[in-house]
Design an enzyme around this catalytic site. Sequence first.
Site, PDB file in Angstrom:
ATOM      1  N   HIS A   1      29.617-100.483 -83.849  1.00  0.00           N
ATOM      2  CA  HIS A   1      28.647-100.413 -82.290  1.00  0.00           C
ATOM      3  C   HIS A   1      28.653 -98.885 -81.391  1.00  0.00           C
ATOM      4  O   HIS A   1      27.937 -99.035 -80.637  1.00  0.00           O
ATOM      5  CB  HIS A   1      28.980-101.631 -81.460  1.00  0.00           C
TER       6      HIS A   1
ATOM      7  N   ASP B   1      26.521 -92.956 -76.295  1.00  0.00           N
ATOM      8  CA  ASP B   1      26.422 -94.118 -76.345  1.00  0.00           C
ATOM      9  C   ASP B   1      26.040 -94.610 -77.743  1.00  0.00           C
ATOM     10  O   ASP B   1      25.225 -93.781 -78.096  1.00  0.00           O
ATOM     11  CB  ASP B   1      25.529 -94.758 -75.416  1.00  0.00           C
TER      12      ASP B   1
HETATM   13  P1  ADQ Z   1      28.465-101.598 -74.269  1.00  0.00           P
HETATM   14  O1  ADQ Z   1      29.017-100.289 -74.006  1.00  0.00           O
HETATM   15  O2  ADQ Z   1      28.776-102.710 -73.553  1.00  0.00           O
HETATM   16  O3  ADQ Z   1      28.264-102.000 -75.645  1.00  0.00           O
HETATM   17  P2  ADQ Z   1      25.337-102.066 -73.665  1.00  0.00           P
HETATM   18  O4  ADQ Z   1      24.675-101.773 -75.002  1.00  0.00           O
HETATM   19  O5  ADQ Z   1      24.723-101.084 -72.639  1.00  0.00           O
HETATM   20  O6  ADQ Z   1      26.816-101.244 -73.599  1.00  0.00           O
HETATM   21  O7  ADQ Z   1      25.511-103.386 -73.319  1.00  0.00           O
HETATM   22  C1  ADQ Z   1      25.659-103.807 -72.197  1.00  0.00           C
HETATM   23  C2  ADQ Z   1      25.090-105.327 -71.810  1.00  0.00           C
HETATM   24  O8  ADQ Z   1      25.908-105.689 -70.839  1.00  0.00           O
HETATM   25  C3  ADQ Z   1      23.828-105.367 -71.690  1.00  0.00           C
HETATM   26  O9  ADQ Z   1      23.343-106.537 -71.990  1.00  0.00           O
HETATM   27  C4  ADQ Z   1      23.823-105.305 -70.138  1.00  0.00           C
HETATM   28  O10 ADQ Z   1      22.772-105.983 -69.423  1.00  0.00           O
HETATM   29  C5  ADQ Z   1      25.217-106.196 -69.717  1.00  0.00           C
HETATM   30  N1  ADQ Z   1      25.902-105.474 -68.491  1.00  0.00           N
HETATM   31  C6  ADQ Z   1      26.362-104.305 -68.439  1.00  0.00           C
HETATM   32  N2  ADQ Z   1      26.746-104.239 -67.050  1.00  0.00           N
HETATM   33  C7  ADQ Z   1      26.632-105.092 -66.632  1.00  0.00           C
HETATM   34  C8  ADQ Z   1      26.727-105.563 -64.971  1.00  0.00           C
HETATM   35  N3  ADQ Z   1      27.124-104.854 -64.144  1.00  0.00           N
HETATM   36  N4  ADQ Z   1      26.170-106.821 -64.680  1.00  0.00           N
HETATM   37  C9  ADQ Z   1      25.527-107.649 -65.606  1.00  0.00           C
HETATM   38  N5  ADQ Z   1      25.672-107.192 -66.862  1.00  0.00           N
HETATM   39  C10 ADQ Z   1      25.836-106.114 -67.391  1.00  0.00           C
HETATM   40  C11 ADQ Z   1      28.615-101.518 -77.255  1.00  0.00           C
HETATM   41  C12 ADQ Z   1      28.010-100.054 -77.368  1.00  0.00           C
HETATM   42  C13 ADQ Z   1      26.569 -99.842 -76.988  1.00  0.00           C
HETATM   43  C14 ADQ Z   1      25.841-100.759 -77.891  1.00  0.00           C
HETATM   44  C15 ADQ Z   1      26.339-102.178 -77.911  1.00  0.00           C
HETATM   45  C16 ADQ Z   1      25.704-102.958 -78.870  1.00  0.00           C
HETATM   46  O11 ADQ Z   1      28.864 -99.018 -76.258  1.00  0.00           O
HETATM   47  O12 ADQ Z   1      26.235 -98.377 -77.396  1.00  0.00           O
HETATM   48  O13 ADQ Z   1      24.422-100.722 -77.406  1.00  0.00           O
HETATM   49  O14 ADQ Z   1      27.876-102.325 -78.096  1.00  0.00           O
HETATM   50  O15 ADQ Z   1      25.952-102.408 -80.088  1.00  0.00           O
END
Ligand code: ADQ
Length: 403
Positions: A101, A309
Amino acid sequence: MHKHGDVTLATVDLGRTDHESYYLGYSNGVLWPVFHYRLDLADFDAGYVDGYRRVNRLFARRLLPLLRPDDIVWVHDYHLIPLAAELRVLGSAHRIGFFLHIPLPPPLIFAAIPEHEWLVRALFSYDLVGFQSQADLAHFARYVHNEARAEQRRDDVFYAFGRNVRARAVPIGLDVDEFAALAAGREATDTLATMREQYARRQLLVGVDRLDYSKGLPQRVRAFRQLLLRYPENRNSATLIQVAAPSREDVNAYADLRRELEWLCGAVNGDYGELDWMPVRYIHRTVARRRVPGLYRASRVALVTPLRDGMNLVAKEFVAVQDPADPGVLVLSRFAGAAEQLTDALLVNPYDTQGTADAIQRALHMPLDERRARHERLLQEVRRHDVHWWRKEFLDALTEPAE
Ligand code: ADQ
């Protein structure tokens, strides 16, 4: 064993030592920083790798008795790289796929991990390895070519360490319909109404992230400060709502980041705030998922500006819930995996404070026609490569007969 609808979860308890060496130590103190190109934050010398090996072996031992011979195994993420190798040692002949991921760094960064060869050898115990982007896949191909003298047998099949592995870029997508349904729900519409009322005379910018150094939060706040300095017409108007969910607070680098971010937000508010306007609203909390679409929809601009990311799903979520007749603008880091797909966003280099401020200015003042045209193409892309496409693409490749 726990049942959640159709899903059965088998859980394993870890002791304190394993939690420290496996989870905090090797996974989040070595692999996470290095895979995000941050050698400066990695803690290589602590012998955490033993815990990482031990826990993966434990997972394999617990998993194997639960598997039927024809089961397909799909392993997710950097905590579990050696899982297939451990399963193979125990005699598993299952089809096993792995999806990373997070990014895979270029070979010369990856090779800084003392156990880099062992990690890559472990990937060759899988039948399929999936990456988020073409860039990650290219790093893998270059590494195995240079360091393991791999032969590329077909477009996506590499031979090394006496085994074939298929490697592909399969970018993760969003469950667009589920997220759109959330957007139509009561909590999201209430949130939207409240925000619209409270910020009626302001232009909202939104950031939603885990509080992680890969997300480029201090750089984002600096770019926003530069916007206020360089383009004073935004003062008393542009308001950044930054939600940063607490994350891995037991890892040192995260506490430092929190202090830096809080200091920066305070400084911007102190320098530019008025009695009736604060430029930055910083919220160190998780916002309820059902409210998030309302927050996105109330915002004219989303700032998704990670330094690195794997993908970044916030970018896709923002696009999915905009009003097509009057959509907001996505400002996206070129260093997010999502940038390979979302080319109609305003792509920025988050290290370039002035360049990012200029892009934010452009986003805030973009004419309706251009906003609509960009959003239409972005939404098409987010829909075409959604989470169902991702699952099917990965599992089809995993179950394709080997040559
Ligand atoms: P993450 O690094 O956690 O995931 P991301 O893909 O942005 O990053 O997903 C975060 C999720 O959590 C989103 O659904 C977002 O809405 C939610 N979220 C984040 N902060 C929040 C907050 N403060 N309040 C509520 N909701 C929040 C890892 C990798 C990413 C990759 C994903 C999936 O780092 O690059 O996209 O896995 O593969």
